[in-house]
Write a protein that holds these residues in place. Sequence first.
Motif, mmCIF file in Angstrom:
data_model
loop_
_atom_site.group_PDB
_atom_site.id
_atom_site.type_symbol
_atom_site.label_atom_id
_atom_site.label_comp_id
_atom_site.label_asym_id
_atom_site.label_seq_id
_atom_site.Cartn_x
_atom_site.Cartn_y
_atom_site.Cartn_z
ATOM 1 N N ALA A 390 0.847 -1.209 0.000
ATOM 2 C CA ALA A 390 0.000 0.000 0.000
ATOM 3 C C ALA A 390 0.875 1.249 0.000
ATOM 4 N N LEU A 391 1.981 1.210 0.718
ATOM 5 C CA LEU A 391 2.894 2.369 0.743
ATOM 6 C C LEU A 391 3.492 2.591 -0.642
ATOM 7 N N THR A 392 3.786 1.484 -1.330
ATOM 8 C CA THR A 392 4.369 1.585 -2.673
ATOM 9 C C THR A 392 3.355 2.187 -3.640
ATOM 10 N N LYS A 393 2.112 1.701 -3.517
ATOM 11 C CA LYS A 393 1.063 2.197 -4.439
ATOM 12 C C LYS A 393 0.822 3.691 -4.277
ATOM 13 N N ALA A 394 0.981 4.173 -3.047
ATOM 14 C CA ALA A 394 0.666 5.589 -2.786
ATOM 15 C C ALA A 394 1.825 6.531 -3.138
ATOM 16 N N ALA A 395 2.913 5.973 -3.708
ATOM 17 C CA ALA A 395 4.099 6.809 -3.989
ATOM 18 C C ALA A 395 3.801 7.863 -5.051
ATOM 19 N N GLU A 396 4.434 9.020 -4.906
ATOM 20 C CA GLU A 396 4.352 10.070 -5.926
ATOM 21 C C GLU A 396 5.719 10.186 -6.594
ATOM 22 N N SER A 397 5.841 11.091 -7.540
ATOM 23 C CA SER A 397 7.116 11.154 -8.289
ATOM 24 C C SER A 397 8.294 11.491 -7.368
ATOM 25 N N GLY A 398 8.087 12.336 -6.375
ATOM 26 C CA GLY A 398 9.187 12.707 -5.468
ATOM 27 C C GLY A 398 9.655 11.558 -4.583
ATOM 28 N N ASP A 399 8.905 10.466 -4.564
ATOM 29 C CA ASP A 399 9.264 9.339 -3.689
ATOM 30 C C ASP A 399 10.151 8.319 -4.390
ATOM 31 N N SER A 400 10.432 8.562 -5.652
ATOM 32 C CA SER A 400 11.181 7.567 -6.415
ATOM 33 C C SER A 400 12.623 7.466 -5.909
ATOM 34 N N CYS A 409 13.378 1.263 -4.407
ATOM 35 C CA CYS A 409 12.990 1.498 -3.012
ATOM 36 C C CYS A 409 11.966 2.627 -2.946
ATOM 37 N N THR A 410 11.093 2.631 -3.938
ATOM 38 C CA THR A 410 10.080 3.687 -4.017
ATOM 39 C C THR A 410 8.865 3.327 -3.167
ATOM 40 N N PHE A 411 8.501 4.200 -2.266
ATOM 41 C CA PHE A 411 7.245 4.079 -1.505
ATOM 42 C C PHE A 411 6.900 5.472 -1.000
ATOM 43 N N THR A 412 5.669 5.664 -0.616
ATOM 44 C CA THR A 412 5.297 7.017 -0.203
ATOM 45 C C THR A 412 6.023 7.387 1.083
ATOM 46 N N ARG A 413 6.448 8.631 1.152
ATOM 47 C CA ARG A 413 7.086 9.113 2.383
ATOM 48 C C ARG A 413 6.067 9.893 3.201
ATOM 49 N N ASN A 414 4.858 9.969 2.705
ATOM 50 C CA ASN A 414 3.816 10.731 3.386
ATOM 51 C C ASN A 414 2.641 9.797 3.671
ATOM 52 N N VAL A 415 2.613 9.247 4.883
ATOM 53 C CA VAL A 415 1.600 8.221 5.164
ATOM 54 C C VAL A 415 0.185 8.791 5.149
ATOM 55 N N ASP A 416 0.072 10.100 5.274
ATOM 56 C CA ASP A 416 -1.269 10.691 5.216
ATOM 57 C C ASP A 416 -1.937 10.423 3.869
ATOM 58 N N ARG A 417 -1.098 10.233 2.853
ATOM 59 C CA ARG A 417 -1.650 9.958 1.519
ATOM 60 C C ARG A 417 -2.389 8.627 1.442
ATOM 61 N N LEU A 418 -2.079 7.751 2.383
ATOM 62 C CA LEU A 418 -2.694 6.425 2.377
ATOM 63 C C LEU A 418 -4.157 6.477 2.807
ATOM 64 N N GLY A 419 -4.464 7.461 3.621
ATOM 65 C CA GLY A 419 -5.798 7.491 4.222
ATOM 66 C C GLY A 419 -5.993 6.307 5.162
ATOM 67 N N PHE A 420 -4.891 5.788 5.702
ATOM 68 C CA PHE A 420 -4.989 4.618 6.586
ATOM 69 C C PHE A 420 -5.254 5.077 8.010
ATOM 70 N N ARG A 421 -6.334 4.586 8.594
ATOM 71 C CA ARG A 421 -6.632 4.884 9.998
ATOM 72 C C ARG A 421 -6.965 3.585 10.673
ATOM 73 N N SER A 422 -6.183 3.255 11.671
ATOM 74 C CA SER A 422 -6.460 1.993 12.358
ATOM 75 C C SER A 422 -7.617 2.184 13.326
#
Length: 565
Positions: A390-400, A409-422
């Motif tokens: 899921a972190l990989t899927k949410a990556a943007e160009s700056g995360d490459s 080793c591309t994955f999102t560095r901004n977990v807020d983009r995931l919309g994940f709330r436990s």
Amino acid sequence: MNSLVRRSAQQLNLWRTYCVKHNAPEAASPGRNAGKPNYEEFIGRHQRRAQCSIVVQVSSEKSYAELYNYCSSFGSILGAHHYCVRQDETLHYILLEYATPSEAAAAIGAGVTNGELSGVPVRSPFLWFRAAGGGKRSPKLVPNPAPTLLSLDGTRLADQGHLLGLLRGAADIEEQVLQLHEHTRLNELGVRMRFLAALQVQQAIAGMFPAAQAQPFGSSVNGFGRMGCDLDLILRFDNDMGAKSSLEEAVPSRLVYHTKENLSNGRSQTQRHMECFGDMLHLFLPGVCHVRRILQARVPIIKYHHEHLDLEVDLSMSNLTGFYMSELLYMFGEMDPRVRPLTFTIRRWAQTCGLTNPSPGRWISNFSLTCLVMFFLQQLRQPILPTIGALTKAAESGDSRVTEDGINCTFTRNVDRLGFRSRNQSSLSELLLQFFEFYSQFDFHNRAISLNEGKPLSKPDHSAMYIVNPLEQLLNVSKNVSLEECERLRIEVRNAAWVLESEVENASVPEADGQELSWGLLNLFKHPEKAVIRPNMFFKPRMVEVSDLFEQKEAGATSSSTAPT
Ligand code: CTP
Ligand code: MG
């Protein structure tokens, strides 16, 4: 067991209080990370602080006022920490932090060579404060009072007797877990000392390699480090740290550096270079001693001890995936305030029953154990952590990020983009019990653990334990674990579940009747005379008494190499 998984408002409040104390916005909304530094910001902030710092050896903390007076002539000192290193005698050091790197550089630049010694003069942030008399510089009068000298131990463990007392006196298991984490994790001074060790290496080679970066990774920076943990350091020459200006991107320079051609293959070239760096560190860098070259490992490393920091260092020049793996673990630790205390408790438990070991071998490493905890938190019905997929899927160009050997080793560095709330509200003691239950049932024989998928996969080979390396998915992180050790883990988790179940059921804390009071985690860490020996328990675990445990220097497992395996 269900009766045990009961939510108590008091426990929930405890971890919420913990979130607030640790400035974790998750207290209000679990899973959110707003306002917290991301990994690169965290690293950058500590690198800058290291550039503002010097370490001065003094005869005792009583020298502080004089040292402060003297060093204030180079700039304004924002803070000071005193720590000791115990060798044959106790050595005292004061870490001074200036407001700017140029002030620290001025202090370092004003240093002189000790004429009595014959060594090559080297400039570094490690200095000593000699008695007044020979100095020509007259210190300015300092109008402001010196900042309080904080006496912190950045090198050693918290007093174990004190920790034992805290665990005995805690209100419940929840609080024991939090106390254990709070009092064994690497403190701020420990982190700063590690960044200074990195800066020393970087500055030493900056003349010839101005773009080289010595970057800490592993437990020193991923938030899972305990006091006394080693420093994993990677020396990077790839210069992809700073973003290129748009002009540089649009018009590539026509001036190209001449570079020494190397005819040998990449690996033997790296080995040769490391040999050379090993010699340089050994011969010239103050504080560096006991240099060992482990060049045949999958990822060649140089190990050394830093005597002014009382620190073990593993330096590598390849293995950038280990660096990005540390970023992933850092992000996981930041996402929910239960992740780190839970992992610390499980690592401590594994240490007490001899599942982990400071020397490398066929046993599970702390890193693999941490992966087991992360996987457990991903696969819960109400997951506490997202999958790496899921972190990989949410990556943007700056995360490459792609390593020199082409590993993505591309994955999102901004977990807020995931919309994940436990939505998981389990307490730490419930999670601990669920962890032990989960792995006592896990089919290690047929299944592999995938943090990318957050669910078990079929095992691709016959390794006893298979944890898919999240960034190099053809590799097994726990390839070193033998069948016997894997079986021992299953037995130990079963015993631990049994012990913890009775501790949780017996929720009332026993009355203190002297020093021998032992309950909750203390019984989990007490190896396992009181635990029932299960019928298929063919391996006799190492016996450790609680008192022994609290006398030892903590010895978590470290693998000899930080190589992905
Ligand atoms: N690492 C990896 N793959 C491995 C082993 C290590 O990616 N098979 C990376 C991880 O990021 C790990 C780091 O290298 O955190 C350092 O490894 P190691 O020192 O073995 O573990 P630490 O996490 O630093 O734990 P410890 O405190 O025991 O040193
Ligand atoms: Mg390490």
